[in-house]
Scaffold this motif. Sequence first.
Motif, mmCIF file in Angstrom:
data_model
loop_
_atom_site.group_PDB
_atom_site.id
_atom_site.type_symbol
_atom_site.label_atom_id
_atom_site.label_comp_id
_atom_site.label_asym_id
_atom_site.label_seq_id
_atom_site.Cartn_x
_atom_site.Cartn_y
_atom_site.Cartn_z
ATOM 1 N N GLU A 17 0.820 -1.137 0.107
ATOM 2 C CA GLU A 17 -0.089 0.024 0.055
ATOM 3 C C GLU A 17 0.688 1.140 0.039
ATOM 4 O O GLU A 17 0.282 2.379 -0.417
ATOM 5 C CB GLU A 17 -0.928 0.232 1.250
ATOM 6 C CG GLU A 17 -0.355 0.041 2.716
ATOM 7 C CD GLU A 17 0.321 -1.038 3.036
ATOM 8 O OE1 GLU A 17 0.590 -0.983 4.593
ATOM 9 O OE2 GLU A 17 0.414 -2.088 2.338
ATOM 10 N N ASN A 18 2.180 1.238 0.124
ATOM 11 C CA ASN A 18 2.991 2.213 0.335
ATOM 12 C C ASN A 18 3.662 2.605 -1.114
ATOM 13 O O ASN A 18 4.423 3.478 -1.108
ATOM 14 C CB ASN A 18 3.974 2.175 1.462
ATOM 15 C CG ASN A 18 3.176 2.379 2.743
ATOM 16 O OD1 ASN A 18 2.340 2.740 2.935
ATOM 17 N ND2 ASN A 18 4.054 1.369 3.787
ATOM 18 N N MET A 19 3.441 1.700 -2.031
ATOM 19 C CA MET A 19 4.271 1.623 -3.164
ATOM 20 C C MET A 19 3.584 2.571 -4.016
ATOM 21 O O MET A 19 2.359 2.894 -4.204
ATOM 22 C CB MET A 19 4.460 0.151 -3.888
ATOM 23 C CG MET A 19 5.149 -0.873 -3.125
ATOM 24 S SD MET A 19 5.400 -2.365 -4.043
ATOM 25 C CE MET A 19 6.213 -3.263 -2.964
ATOM 26 N N SER A 20 4.342 3.498 -5.053
ATOM 27 C CA SER A 20 3.718 4.184 -6.122
ATOM 28 C C SER A 20 3.010 3.248 -7.195
ATOM 29 O O SER A 20 3.414 2.070 -7.182
ATOM 30 C CB SER A 20 4.833 5.075 -6.767
ATOM 31 O OG SER A 20 5.784 4.325 -7.358
ATOM 32 N N VAL A 21 2.307 3.717 -8.014
ATOM 33 C CA VAL A 21 1.877 3.074 -9.188
ATOM 34 C C VAL A 21 2.914 2.212 -9.914
ATOM 35 O O VAL A 21 2.739 1.273 -10.203
ATOM 36 C CB VAL A 21 0.702 4.080 -9.936
ATOM 37 C CG1 VAL A 21 0.442 3.076 -11.243
ATOM 38 C CG2 VAL A 21 -0.205 4.355 -9.241
ATOM 39 N N ASN A 22 3.900 3.067 -10.285
ATOM 40 C CA ASN A 22 5.159 2.656 -10.917
ATOM 41 C C ASN A 22 5.656 1.408 -10.245
ATOM 42 O O ASN A 22 6.105 0.504 -10.914
ATOM 43 C CB ASN A 22 5.890 3.764 -11.339
ATOM 44 C CG ASN A 22 7.275 3.232 -12.162
ATOM 45 O OD1 ASN A 22 8.232 2.875 -11.584
ATOM 46 N ND2 ASN A 22 6.963 3.132 -13.390
ATOM 47 N N GLU A 23 5.874 1.492 -9.032
ATOM 48 C CA GLU A 23 6.639 0.531 -8.264
ATOM 49 C C GLU A 23 5.656 -0.877 -8.079
ATOM 50 O O GLU A 23 6.324 -1.862 -8.424
ATOM 51 C CB GLU A 23 6.846 1.024 -6.904
ATOM 52 C CG GLU A 23 8.162 1.711 -6.794
ATOM 53 C CD GLU A 23 8.070 2.638 -5.088
ATOM 54 O OE1 GLU A 23 9.194 2.631 -4.833
ATOM 55 O OE2 GLU A 23 6.839 2.644 -4.706
ATOM 56 N N LEU A 24 4.380 -0.506 -8.227
ATOM 57 C CA LEU A 24 3.489 -1.761 -8.282
ATOM 58 C C LEU A 24 3.610 -2.422 -9.428
ATOM 59 O O LEU A 24 3.860 -3.659 -9.726
ATOM 60 C CB LEU A 24 2.119 -1.217 -8.093
ATOM 61 C CG LEU A 24 1.938 -0.759 -6.456
ATOM 62 C CD1 LEU A 24 0.478 -0.069 -6.303
ATOM 63 C CD2 LEU A 24 1.812 -2.003 -5.543
#
Length: 274
Positions: A17-24
């Motif tokens: 839940e703490n990741m950015s969209v790009n990281e996900l």
Amino acid sequence: MNFIKTTEQDSNYDHLENMSVNELLTNINKEDQTIAKAVEKVIPQVELLTTQIIKKLTEGGRLFYIGAGTSGRIGILDASECPPTFGVPHDLVIGLIAGGDTAIRKAVENAEDSINQGWKDLQEYNISKKDIVIGIAASGTTPYVISALKEANKHKIITGCITMNENSPLAKTANYPIVCLVGPEFVTGSSRMKAGTAQKLILNMISTSTMIQLGHVKGNKMVDMQLSNHKLIKRGIKMIVNEIDVEESLAKNLLLEHKSVRKAIQFYKNAKNK
């Protein structure tokens, strides 16, 4: 040997839940890149099962996929694409899902836990030892699937399975198990992700190889495909033009008259040789 559900093990990632969209997206893709390698390792198992399928279908039998949830839907998807792609009857490859057709779109509560319904669903099709059944379950523990395969074994019907857990009850039940170890999911336990993708890849390999061996592909073309829309008609015309070197207008007339790429080509070649 111990049975460990790798499909239920903790994700290699945490605090999603703490990741950015790009990281996900990047991390999901990173996990997805491992799937093809996992499938590559089980090609010998896939070959053993596919060889049995080709034999049964050549002798007039049918192929059944049976599963629950995502696994059932993926089986139905592959089965439903065989008639339009290869021009085979709708009852040659049959997909069954726990909970029936309703479960294709909406989960049916407790359907996968039944130890009787899987075999009942197969009996609706008058299944016999001429046929072959593949149980699909990422966990390898789905009662609906395992019990169906056990009954099939009792009736001398060849069984296979696709699962993602080694030494699972399903793998031990099937005559020809395919055990593809994709590891933990990005979201812990969400087997619609890596496990589901691996199942789709394996079913692509099984059904496509089977249909090629049964003669439904010529060269690399789907010559028996159903002409169900304008895109497929255009594709069929192009196939005919390339195969017999005629004008597009003639190819179109041949296709519309014979309703089949294969039949159109055969008619033209026969007429030319007279």
